[in-house]
Enzyme design. Structure first.
Site, mmCIF file in Angstrom:
data_model
loop_
_atom_site.group_PDB
_atom_site.id
_atom_site.type_symbol
_atom_site.label_atom_id
_atom_site.label_comp_id
_atom_site.label_asym_id
_atom_site.label_seq_id
_atom_site.Cartn_x
_atom_site.Cartn_y
_atom_site.Cartn_z
ATOM 1 N N LYS A 126 0.791 -1.161 -0.004
ATOM 2 C CA LYS A 126 0.034 -0.063 -0.122
ATOM 3 C C LYS A 126 0.929 1.215 -0.026
ATOM 4 C CE LYS A 126 -4.390 1.211 0.260
ATOM 5 N NZ LYS A 126 -5.564 0.451 -0.362
ATOM 6 N N ASP A 166 -7.099 4.491 -4.527
ATOM 7 C CA ASP A 166 -7.466 3.970 -3.243
ATOM 8 C C ASP A 166 -8.399 5.507 -2.946
ATOM 9 O OD1 ASP A 166 -7.927 2.241 -0.751
ATOM 10 O OD2 ASP A 166 -7.175 4.125 0.221
ATOM 11 N N THR A 210 -14.979 -2.964 -7.052
ATOM 12 C CA THR A 210 -15.197 -3.128 -5.631
ATOM 13 C C THR A 210 -16.771 -3.030 -5.077
ATOM 14 O OG1 THR A 210 -12.937 -1.855 -5.335
ATOM 15 C CG2 THR A 210 -14.201 -2.287 -3.494
HETATM 16 P P1 NDP Z 1 -12.942 7.793 -2.731
HETATM 17 O O1 NDP Z 1 -11.884 8.823 -2.604
HETATM 18 O O2 NDP Z 1 -13.451 7.337 -4.392
HETATM 19 O O3 NDP Z 1 -14.125 7.965 -2.049
HETATM 20 C C1 NDP Z 1 -14.247 7.822 -0.663
HETATM 21 C C2 NDP Z 1 -15.432 8.504 -0.087
HETATM 22 O O4 NDP Z 1 -15.365 8.470 1.373
HETATM 23 C C3 NDP Z 1 -15.639 9.956 -0.505
HETATM 24 O O5 NDP Z 1 -17.085 10.209 -0.898
HETATM 25 C C4 NDP Z 1 -15.085 10.843 0.724
HETATM 26 O O6 NDP Z 1 -15.369 12.132 0.498
HETATM 27 C C5 NDP Z 1 -15.699 9.948 1.733
HETATM 28 N N1 NDP Z 1 -15.062 10.266 3.023
HETATM 29 C C6 NDP Z 1 -13.673 10.249 3.187
HETATM 30 N N2 NDP Z 1 -13.628 10.591 4.493
HETATM 31 C C7 NDP Z 1 -14.790 10.345 5.168
HETATM 32 C C8 NDP Z 1 -15.335 10.371 6.282
HETATM 33 N N3 NDP Z 1 -14.350 10.839 7.585
HETATM 34 N N4 NDP Z 1 -16.894 10.250 6.619
HETATM 35 C C9 NDP Z 1 -17.469 10.308 5.580
HETATM 36 N N5 NDP Z 1 -17.143 10.206 4.418
HETATM 37 C C10 NDP Z 1 -15.844 10.212 4.292
HETATM 38 O O7 NDP Z 1 -12.493 6.386 -2.285
HETATM 39 P P2 NDP Z 1 -12.848 4.925 -2.599
HETATM 40 O O8 NDP Z 1 -14.398 4.803 -2.874
HETATM 41 O O9 NDP Z 1 -11.875 4.171 -3.405
HETATM 42 O O10 NDP Z 1 -12.611 4.186 -1.227
HETATM 43 C C11 NDP Z 1 -13.539 4.008 -0.297
HETATM 44 C C12 NDP Z 1 -13.138 2.886 0.712
HETATM 45 O O11 NDP Z 1 -13.133 1.827 0.073
HETATM 46 C C13 NDP Z 1 -11.491 3.110 1.533
HETATM 47 O O12 NDP Z 1 -11.672 2.600 2.615
HETATM 48 C C14 NDP Z 1 -10.925 2.560 0.411
HETATM 49 O O13 NDP Z 1 -9.414 1.854 1.257
HETATM 50 C C15 NDP Z 1 -11.663 1.234 -0.018
HETATM 51 N N6 NDP Z 1 -11.513 0.320 -0.843
HETATM 52 C C16 NDP Z 1 -11.016 1.076 -2.301
HETATM 53 C C17 NDP Z 1 -10.975 0.081 -3.315
HETATM 54 C C18 NDP Z 1 -10.871 0.744 -4.623
HETATM 55 O O14 NDP Z 1 -10.854 -0.132 -5.527
HETATM 56 N N7 NDP Z 1 -11.042 2.073 -4.896
HETATM 57 C C19 NDP Z 1 -10.864 -1.256 -3.306
HETATM 58 C C20 NDP Z 1 -11.140 -1.706 -1.851
HETATM 59 C C21 NDP Z 1 -11.258 -1.070 -0.906
HETATM 60 P P3 NDP Z 1 -14.183 13.020 0.135
HETATM 61 O O15 NDP Z 1 -13.366 12.569 -0.795
HETATM 62 O O16 NDP Z 1 -14.855 14.351 -0.290
HETATM 63 O O17 NDP Z 1 -13.598 13.185 1.373
HETATM 64 O O1 2IT Z 2 -7.935 -1.659 -0.873
HETATM 65 C C1 2IT Z 2 -7.621 -1.896 -2.069
HETATM 66 O O2 2IT Z 2 -8.113 -3.100 -1.986
HETATM 67 C C2 2IT Z 2 -7.602 -1.024 -3.124
HETATM 68 N N1 2IT Z 2 -7.529 -0.100 -2.717
HETATM 69 C C3 2IT Z 2 -7.582 -1.543 -4.454
HETATM 70 C C4 2IT Z 2 -6.249 -2.263 -4.455
HETATM 71 C C5 2IT Z 2 -5.720 -2.403 -6.036
HETATM 72 O O3 2IT Z 2 -4.537 -2.578 -6.125
HETATM 73 O O4 2IT Z 2 -6.735 -2.461 -6.906
#
Ligand code: NDP
Ligand code: 2IT
Length: 449
Positions: A126, A166, A210
């Site tokens: 990461k 991420d 995801t």
């Molecule tokens: P994004 O940046 O696309 O979205 C994150 C979202 O969460 C945004 O809407 C953000 O708002 C909001 N957010 C951030 N902090 C807070 C908070 N304290 N309270 C409420 N909302 C909040 O990220 P992802 O959707 O990619 O990631 C979301 C989660 O999923 C993370 O934990 C990530 O590690 C996990 N994840 C992501 C993967 C991927 O493929 N993208 C794969 C597996 C897991 P803002 O951006 O406006 O702060």
């Molecule tokens: O938390 C996660 O699994 C991710 N942000 C995606 C990682 C990846 O290599 O696609």
């Protein structure tokens, strides 16, 4: 003292100032007890758990960049390469002001287990930066990404380490970084980054992977309980990539998402986030305004400033999709009082505190752990690497079908491991045990390294 307790004490002493890392190591090692105790003397002798909890390598670097007014700034960048026993390091890049070494290490440790659960040959890593994307112009974002890659390029490559997006790092940021990587290495090695745009080697279906994967996992869990997504209401958090994908698939399968949230508060939409409202999530995320209130203003629904939706919204199932430690003990208590159907589907990484998880379990809830539920994102990232290596591309249907099979297998393997170690229905223990069996086997086979 048991070997697990010895190692927990060592990690607590060594990494005392890394609370998130300690939290996830604690959760994982606690649930590995039945596996470790079977062969405790041997594992102690080969320092298996000490090696499992120590990253193979950590890079920390300076990221200088210049804003649109000519002012220079310095952020800190990291790449944590945790474990390569079963394949090259793989995991996302997080750009958020809260990022620190503890968060990087927790995410890389979790990623090692998650990646293993996919059944694909990928190790865990990461990275990221304490950079805040909020309010940055495109030009500023590009300069930051170029500067970040000017250091990161040394540590990555298709057979070495393949970062992806991420929190705060989406396709646009990956694009700026790939452009810089290509200039520095002087070769078109697009397997060095995943979650790219389709036109230069991205995989169809990575953007939804995801969220779709999480919904497929939920579907399997529901089936095992004699339930269905159809007619079920969901309370989500976040409004980013993951929340968007999950909302799309839940809606398609006849479920209804009635709440989403942002750092500014939550929105309650009893009619459900559906149709064009789903696409508006992408617009809000891309605006970098950090506000979910825009949704309530546009569609005329309730907005609750400064509050989380947990237990304040009536829904059958809660699905946190934003960030770590989002559901705390006070939220868990509210959810239980609200009388939901006793299912928590973790989608964001480690979105529930240990205290809240314990409270849910005591109250008969099923908690589906994020490392199993959100593994679809990294699985399709690996499909992207495979397609890049073969220099061909799969159709969206092929990707979705393979993703669906992977999520079904994860649910089956996690449930089977829970059963095998005498914890039927404990999906948290099942996920940790199923992954650990394979990682330990691979580590043992490669000697002390
Ligand atoms: P994004 O940046 O696309 O979205 C994150 C979202 O969460 C945004 O809407 C953000 O708002 C909001 N957010 C951030 N902090 C807070 C908070 N304290 N309270 C409420 N909302 C909040 O990220 P992802 O959707 O990619 O990631 C979301 C989660 O999923 C993370 O934990 C990530 O590690 C996990 N994840 C992501 C993967 C991927 O493929 N993208 C794969 C597996 C897991 P803002 O951006 O406006 O702060
Ligand atoms: O938390 C996660 O699994 C991710 N942000 C995606 C990682 C990846 O290599 O696609």
């Amino acid at each position: 003292m048991s070997y697990v307790d010895e190692v927990l004490a060592k990690v607590e002493a060594k990494d005392a100032n890394e609370p998130e890392f300690l939290q996830c190591v604690n959760e994982v090692l606690e649930s590995l007890r039945p596996l470790i105790e079977k062969n405790e003397d041997h594992y102690r002798k080969v320092a298996l758990l000490e090696r499992l909890t120590e990253p193979e390598k950590i890079a920390t670097f300076r990221v200088p960049w210049v804003d649109d007014n000519g002012q220079a700034h310095v952020n800190r960048g990291w790449r944590v390469q945790f474990n390569s026993a079963i394949g090259p390091y793989k995991g996302g890049l997080r750009f958020h002001p809260t990022v620190n070494l503890s968060i990087m290490k927790f995410l890389a440790f979790e990623q090692t287990f998650k990646n293993c659960l996919t059944g694909l040959p990928i190790g865990g890593g990461k990275g990221g930066s304490d950079f805040n994307p909020k309010g940055k112009s495109d030009a500023e974002m590009m300069r930051f990404c170029q500067s970040f890659m000017t250091e990161l390029y040394r540590y990555i490559g298709p057979d070495l380490d393949c970062p992806a997006g991420d929190l705060g790092c989406g396709t646009k940021e990956i694009g700026y970084m790939y452009g810089q990587y290509k200039r520095i290495v002087g070769e078109y090695k697009n397997g060095a980054l995943s979650s790219k745009a389709i036109s230069y080697g991205g995989s169809l279906g990575r953007d939804t992977a995801t969220g779709y994967g999480a919904t497929y996992f939920a579907e399997e869990l529901f089936k095992s309980l004699g339930k269905s997504i159809e007619g079920t209401t969901f309370c989500l958090s976040g409004f980013g990539n993951v929340c968007w994908g999950a909302t799309k698939k839940i809606t398609e399968l006849g479920g209804k998402v009635v709440a989403i949230s942002g750092p500014d508060g939550y929105v309650y939409d009893p009619d459900g986030v559906s149709g064009e409202k789903i696409d508006y999530l992408v617009e809000m995320r891309n605006s970098l305004r950090d506000r979910v209130q825009d949704y309530a203003d546009k569609y005329g629904c309730e907005f609750h400033a400064g509050e989380k939706p947990w237990g304040r919204v009536k829904a059958d199932v809660y699905m946190p999709c934003a960030t770590q430690n989002d559901i705390r003990i006070e939220d868990a208590k509210r959810i239980i009082e609200e009388g939901a159907s006793k299912i928590i589907i973790e989608v964001a990484n480690m979105p529930t505190t240990q205290e809240a998880v314990d409270y849910f379990i005591e109250n008969g809830f099923i908690v589906a752990p994020s490392k199993a539920v959100n593994a679809g994102g990294v699985a399709v990232s690996e499909f992207e690497m495979s397609q890049n290596a073969m220099k061909l591309s799969w159709t969206a249907e092929e990707v979705d079908e393979k993703l669906h099979v992977i999520m079904q297998n994860i649910f089956r393997n996690v449930s089977a491991a829970a059963e095998k170690y005498g914890k039927p229905g404990d999906l948290i223990a099942g996920a940790n045990l199923a992954a650990a069996e394979k990682i330990i086997d691979a580590m043992e086979g490669q000697g002390i390294c």
